[in-house]
Design an enzyme around this catalytic site. Structure first.
Site, PDB file in Angstrom:
ATOM      1  N   TYR A   1     -23.958 -55.521  28.369  1.00  8.49           N
ATOM      2  CA  TYR A   1     -22.567 -55.058  28.364  1.00  8.49           C
ATOM      3  C   TYR A   1     -22.499 -53.565  28.679  1.00  8.49           C
ATOM      4  CZ  TYR A   1     -17.710 -54.561  26.990  1.00  8.49           C
ATOM      5  OH  TYR A   1     -16.350 -54.301  27.006  1.00  8.49           O
TER       6      TYR A   1
ATOM      7  N   HIS B   1     -20.958 -51.714  32.131  1.00 12.34           N
ATOM      8  CA  HIS B   1     -19.868 -50.748  31.930  1.00 12.34           C
ATOM      9  C   HIS B   1     -20.233 -49.330  32.341  1.00 12.34           C
ATOM     10  CE1 HIS B   1     -17.856 -54.035  29.974  1.00 12.34           C
ATOM     11  NE2 HIS B   1     -16.747 -53.334  30.066  1.00 12.34           N
TER      12      HIS B   1
ATOM     13  N   TRP C   1     -14.956 -60.238  37.160  1.00 13.17           N
ATOM     14  CA  TRP C   1     -15.395 -59.326  36.091  1.00 13.17           C
ATOM     15  C   TRP C   1     -15.237 -59.994  34.713  1.00 13.17           C
ATOM     16  CZ3 TRP C   1     -18.064 -54.983  35.679  1.00 13.17           C
ATOM     17  CH2 TRP C   1     -17.986 -54.258  34.481  1.00 13.17           C
TER      18      TRP C   1
END
Lengths: 133, 133
Positions: B36, B40, B97
Protein backbone atom coordinates in the site's frame (compact mmCIF):
# COMPACT_ATOMS: atom_id res chain seq x y z
CA UNK A 1 -1.02 4.36 -18.39
CA UNK A 2 -1.73 7.37 -20.61
CA UNK A 3 -1.34 10.87 -19.26
CA UNK A 4 -4.72 11.96 -20.54
CA UNK A 5 -6.22 13.08 -17.22
CA UNK A 6 -3.11 15.03 -16.28
CA UNK A 7 -3.65 17.20 -19.36
CA UNK A 8 -7.17 18.22 -18.38
CA UNK A 9 -7.63 21.82 -17.26
CA UNK A 10 -7.31 21.98 -13.49
CA UNK A 11 -9.28 24.34 -11.25
CA UNK A 12 -7.38 27.14 -9.55
CA UNK A 13 -6.44 25.71 -6.18
CA UNK A 14 -5.71 27.35 -2.85
CA UNK A 15 -2.13 27.00 -1.69
CA UNK A 16 -1.97 24.37 1.05
CA UNK A 17 1.60 23.13 0.93
CA UNK A 18 2.89 25.34 3.71
CA UNK A 19 4.11 23.77 6.87
CA UNK A 20 4.21 20.43 8.61
CA UNK A 21 1.14 18.16 8.67
CA UNK A 22 0.42 16.29 11.86
CA UNK A 23 -2.11 13.49 12.42
CA UNK A 24 -2.57 12.20 15.96
CA UNK A 25 -4.89 9.58 17.42
CA UNK A 26 -6.16 8.79 20.91
CA UNK A 27 -9.01 6.71 22.35
CA UNK A 28 -11.98 8.54 23.85
CA UNK A 29 -13.73 6.87 26.77
CA UNK A 30 -17.14 6.09 25.24
CA UNK A 31 -18.95 7.25 28.38
CA UNK A 32 -17.22 10.64 28.14
CA UNK A 33 -17.82 11.23 24.41
CA UNK A 34 -20.85 13.50 24.83
CA UNK A 35 -18.92 15.62 27.32
CA UNK A 36 -15.93 15.73 24.96
CA UNK A 37 -18.12 16.97 22.12
CA UNK A 38 -19.78 19.53 24.39
CA UNK A 39 -16.54 21.16 25.54
CA UNK A 40 -15.18 21.13 21.99
CA UNK A 41 -18.21 23.00 20.73
CA UNK A 42 -16.91 25.94 22.79
CA UNK A 43 -13.17 25.58 23.28
CA UNK A 44 -11.77 28.24 25.65
CA UNK A 45 -10.47 31.27 23.70
CA UNK A 46 -7.18 31.14 25.62
CA UNK A 47 -6.56 27.59 24.37
CA UNK A 48 -7.21 28.57 20.76
CA UNK A 49 -5.06 31.66 21.26
CA UNK A 50 -2.15 29.57 22.53
CA UNK A 51 -2.42 27.29 19.49
CA UNK A 52 -2.48 30.18 17.04
CA UNK A 53 0.40 31.91 18.81
CA UNK A 54 2.32 28.64 18.38
CA UNK A 55 1.64 28.67 14.61
CA UNK A 56 -0.82 25.77 14.64
CA UNK A 57 -3.55 26.22 12.03
CA UNK A 58 -6.19 24.28 10.19
CA UNK A 59 -6.86 21.98 13.15
CA UNK A 60 -9.71 19.48 13.17
CA UNK A 61 -10.64 16.49 15.34
CA UNK A 62 -12.86 13.67 14.06
CA UNK A 63 -14.49 10.81 15.96
CA UNK A 64 -14.24 7.27 14.55
CA UNK A 65 -16.90 5.20 16.26
CA UNK A 66 -15.80 1.60 15.48
CA UNK A 67 -12.70 1.98 17.69
CA UNK A 68 -13.79 5.03 19.75
CA UNK A 69 -10.96 7.06 18.31
CA UNK A 70 -10.36 10.77 18.20
CA UNK A 71 -8.34 11.70 15.12
CA UNK A 72 -6.64 15.10 15.14
CA UNK A 73 -5.22 16.81 12.07
CA UNK A 74 -3.32 20.07 12.10
CA UNK A 75 -0.72 22.06 10.22
CA UNK A 76 2.28 23.73 11.82
CA UNK A 77 3.45 26.82 9.94
CA UNK A 78 6.15 28.15 12.30
CA UNK A 79 9.93 27.91 12.22
CA UNK A 80 10.77 26.39 15.61
CA UNK A 81 8.44 23.48 16.38
CA UNK A 82 9.93 22.50 19.76
CA UNK A 83 9.88 26.10 21.03
CA UNK A 84 6.31 26.64 19.86
CA UNK A 85 5.14 23.40 21.46
CA UNK A 86 6.86 24.43 24.71
CA UNK A 87 4.95 27.71 24.46
CA UNK A 88 1.65 25.85 24.32
CA UNK A 89 2.64 23.73 27.32
CA UNK A 90 3.45 26.91 29.29
CA UNK A 91 0.00 28.35 28.78
CA UNK A 92 -1.99 28.15 32.05
CA UNK A 93 -5.40 27.82 30.37
CA UNK A 94 -4.06 25.02 28.19
CA UNK A 95 -2.81 23.17 31.26
CA UNK A 96 -6.31 23.35 32.78
CA UNK A 97 -7.81 22.32 29.44
CA UNK A 98 -5.54 19.26 29.26
CA UNK A 99 -6.50 18.26 32.82
CA UNK A 100 -10.12 18.37 31.71
CA UNK A 101 -9.77 16.53 28.42
CA UNK A 102 -7.07 13.99 29.37
CA UNK A 103 -9.61 12.48 31.78
CA UNK A 104 -11.90 11.75 28.85
CA UNK A 105 -9.17 9.88 26.94
CA UNK A 106 -6.99 6.79 27.07
CA UNK A 107 -3.56 7.03 25.47
CA UNK A 108 -1.99 4.40 23.22
CA UNK A 109 1.49 5.55 24.32
CA UNK A 110 3.11 3.13 26.81
CA UNK A 111 3.71 4.86 30.14
CA UNK A 112 1.84 8.02 29.14
CA UNK A 113 0.62 10.09 32.07
CA UNK A 114 -0.99 13.07 30.38
CA UNK A 115 -0.63 15.85 27.81
CA UNK A 116 1.57 18.04 30.03
CA UNK A 117 4.57 15.75 30.44
CA UNK A 118 5.88 12.25 29.95
CA UNK A 119 6.42 10.22 26.78
CA UNK A 120 3.48 11.77 24.96
CA UNK A 121 -0.28 11.40 25.14
CA UNK A 122 -1.68 11.35 21.60
CA UNK A 123 -0.05 8.88 19.14
CA UNK A 124 1.30 10.20 15.85
CA UNK A 125 0.00 8.49 12.74
CA UNK A 126 2.45 8.09 9.87
CA UNK A 127 1.78 9.95 6.61
CA UNK A 128 1.62 7.51 3.68
CA UNK A 129 0.14 9.77 0.98
CA UNK A 130 -0.26 13.45 0.28
CA UNK A 131 -1.79 15.41 -2.57
CA UNK A 132 -1.36 19.14 -2.14
CA UNK A 133 -4.23 21.39 -3.08
CA UNK B 1 -11.58 32.72 31.95
CA UNK B 2 -9.98 35.98 30.89
CA UNK B 3 -9.62 36.86 27.22
CA UNK B 4 -5.93 37.68 27.56
CA UNK B 5 -4.65 35.19 24.98
CA UNK B 6 -7.23 36.22 22.41
CA UNK B 7 -5.76 39.74 22.50
CA UNK B 8 -2.25 38.59 21.65
CA UNK B 9 -1.00 39.44 18.16
CA UNK B 10 -1.73 36.53 15.86
CA UNK B 11 0.48 35.49 12.96
CA UNK B 12 -0.84 36.06 9.47
CA UNK B 13 -2.57 32.82 8.58
CA UNK B 14 -3.25 31.18 5.24
CA UNK B 15 -6.91 30.97 4.33
CA UNK B 16 -8.11 27.42 4.93
CA UNK B 17 -11.85 27.76 5.53
CA UNK B 18 -12.86 27.00 1.99
CA UNK B 19 -14.86 23.92 1.26
CA UNK B 20 -15.99 20.75 2.96
CA UNK B 21 -13.62 18.71 5.16
CA UNK B 22 -13.81 14.95 4.94
CA UNK B 23 -12.16 12.37 7.20
CA UNK B 24 -12.51 8.70 6.28
CA UNK B 25 -11.14 5.55 7.85
CA UNK B 26 -10.57 1.99 6.66
CA UNK B 27 -8.55 -0.98 7.87
CA UNK B 28 -5.44 -1.95 5.93
CA UNK B 29 -4.55 -5.64 5.82
CA UNK B 30 -1.27 -5.67 7.78
CA UNK B 31 0.34 -8.06 5.29
CA UNK B 32 -0.44 -5.60 2.46
CA UNK B 33 0.77 -2.43 4.21
CA UNK B 34 4.18 -2.31 2.52
CA UNK B 35 2.54 -2.71 -0.87
CA UNK B 36 0.00 0.00 0.00
CA UNK B 37 2.78 2.42 0.92
CA UNK B 38 4.71 1.53 -2.24
CA UNK B 39 1.86 2.27 -4.64
CA UNK B 40 1.02 5.46 -2.77
CA UNK B 41 4.57 6.72 -3.16
CA UNK B 42 3.77 6.95 -6.89
CA UNK B 43 0.03 7.31 -7.38
CA UNK B 44 -0.97 7.17 -11.04
CA UNK B 45 -1.22 10.68 -12.53
CA UNK B 46 -4.66 9.87 -13.95
CA UNK B 47 -5.96 9.13 -10.46
CA UNK B 48 -4.62 12.41 -9.10
CA UNK B 49 -5.99 14.19 -12.16
CA UNK B 50 -9.47 12.78 -11.58
CA UNK B 51 -9.38 13.94 -7.95
CA UNK B 52 -8.28 17.46 -8.87
CA UNK B 53 -10.83 17.68 -11.65
CA UNK B 54 -13.44 16.74 -9.03
CA UNK B 55 -12.29 19.65 -6.80
CA UNK B 56 -10.64 17.46 -4.15
CA UNK B 57 -7.56 19.14 -2.65
CA UNK B 58 -5.27 18.93 0.33
CA UNK B 59 -5.60 15.16 0.57
CA UNK B 60 -3.49 13.07 2.92
CA UNK B 61 -3.61 9.49 4.22
CA UNK B 62 -2.03 8.46 7.52
CA UNK B 63 -1.44 4.99 8.94
CA UNK B 64 -2.36 4.32 12.59
CA UNK B 65 -0.57 1.16 13.63
CA UNK B 66 -2.40 0.14 16.85
CA UNK B 67 -5.56 -0.66 14.86
CA UNK B 68 -4.04 -0.97 11.37
CA UNK B 69 -6.07 1.97 10.17
CA UNK B 70 -5.68 4.19 7.16
CA UNK B 71 -6.98 7.68 7.91
CA UNK B 72 -7.78 9.90 4.93
CA UNK B 73 -8.32 13.66 5.12
CA UNK B 74 -9.34 15.84 2.23
CA UNK B 75 -11.08 19.08 1.35
CA UNK B 76 -13.76 19.42 -1.29
CA UNK B 77 -13.88 22.89 -2.85
CA UNK B 78 -16.43 22.36 -5.63
CA UNK B 79 -20.11 23.23 -5.88
CA UNK B 80 -21.74 19.88 -6.71
CA UNK B 81 -20.34 17.14 -4.52
CA UNK B 82 -22.44 14.26 -5.86
CA UNK B 83 -21.69 15.15 -9.47
CA UNK B 84 -17.96 15.48 -8.78
CA UNK B 85 -17.84 12.16 -6.93
CA UNK B 86 -19.66 10.52 -9.85
CA UNK B 87 -16.99 12.00 -12.11
CA UNK B 88 -14.26 10.30 -10.09
CA UNK B 89 -16.13 6.99 -10.23
CA UNK B 90 -16.40 7.31 -14.04
CA UNK B 91 -12.65 7.61 -14.46
CA UNK B 92 -11.23 4.39 -15.91
CA UNK B 93 -7.82 4.71 -14.24
CA UNK B 94 -9.51 5.31 -10.90
CA UNK B 95 -11.57 2.14 -11.34
CA UNK B 96 -8.39 0.16 -11.92
CA UNK B 97 -6.75 1.93 -8.95
CA UNK B 98 -9.64 0.99 -6.68
CA UNK B 99 -9.46 -2.66 -7.79
CA UNK B 100 -5.80 -2.60 -6.77
CA UNK B 101 -6.17 -0.83 -3.43
CA UNK B 102 -9.52 -2.29 -2.29
CA UNK B 103 -7.78 -5.66 -2.09
CA UNK B 104 -5.37 -4.25 0.47
CA UNK B 105 -8.19 -3.05 2.72
CA UNK B 106 -11.09 -4.26 4.85
CA UNK B 107 -14.11 -2.00 5.11
CA UNK B 108 -15.99 -1.18 8.32
CA UNK B 109 -19.16 -0.60 6.31
CA UNK B 110 -21.65 -3.48 6.63
CA UNK B 111 -22.23 -5.10 3.23
CA UNK B 112 -19.52 -3.07 1.51
CA UNK B 113 -18.23 -4.65 -1.68
CA UNK B 114 -15.71 -2.07 -2.93
CA UNK B 115 -15.04 1.57 -3.73
CA UNK B 116 -16.87 1.49 -7.04
CA UNK B 117 -20.39 0.66 -5.85
CA UNK B 118 -22.45 -0.46 -2.91
CA UNK B 119 -23.07 1.12 0.49
CA UNK B 120 -19.61 2.69 0.65
CA UNK B 121 -16.11 1.43 1.36
CA UNK B 122 -14.32 3.92 3.61
CA UNK B 123 -16.18 4.98 6.78
CA UNK B 124 -16.71 8.68 7.43
CA UNK B 125 -15.48 9.96 10.79
CA UNK B 126 -17.56 12.68 12.43
CA UNK B 127 -16.01 16.13 12.89
CA UNK B 128 -16.09 17.17 16.56
CA UNK B 129 -13.76 20.20 16.48
CA UNK B 130 -12.37 22.63 13.96
CA UNK B 131 -10.06 25.60 14.24
CA UNK B 132 -9.60 27.35 10.91
CA UNK B 133 -6.15 28.60 9.99
Amino acid sequence: MSTQAAELPFPVLPKTDQGKRICQVIRVKPERLDEYKKVHAAVWPEVLGALRKAHVVDYSIHFFEPHNLLIAHMRYIGKDFDKDMAGIADNEATKRWWKLTDGMQESFVPGATGSESGPGWWTSAEEVFRMEG
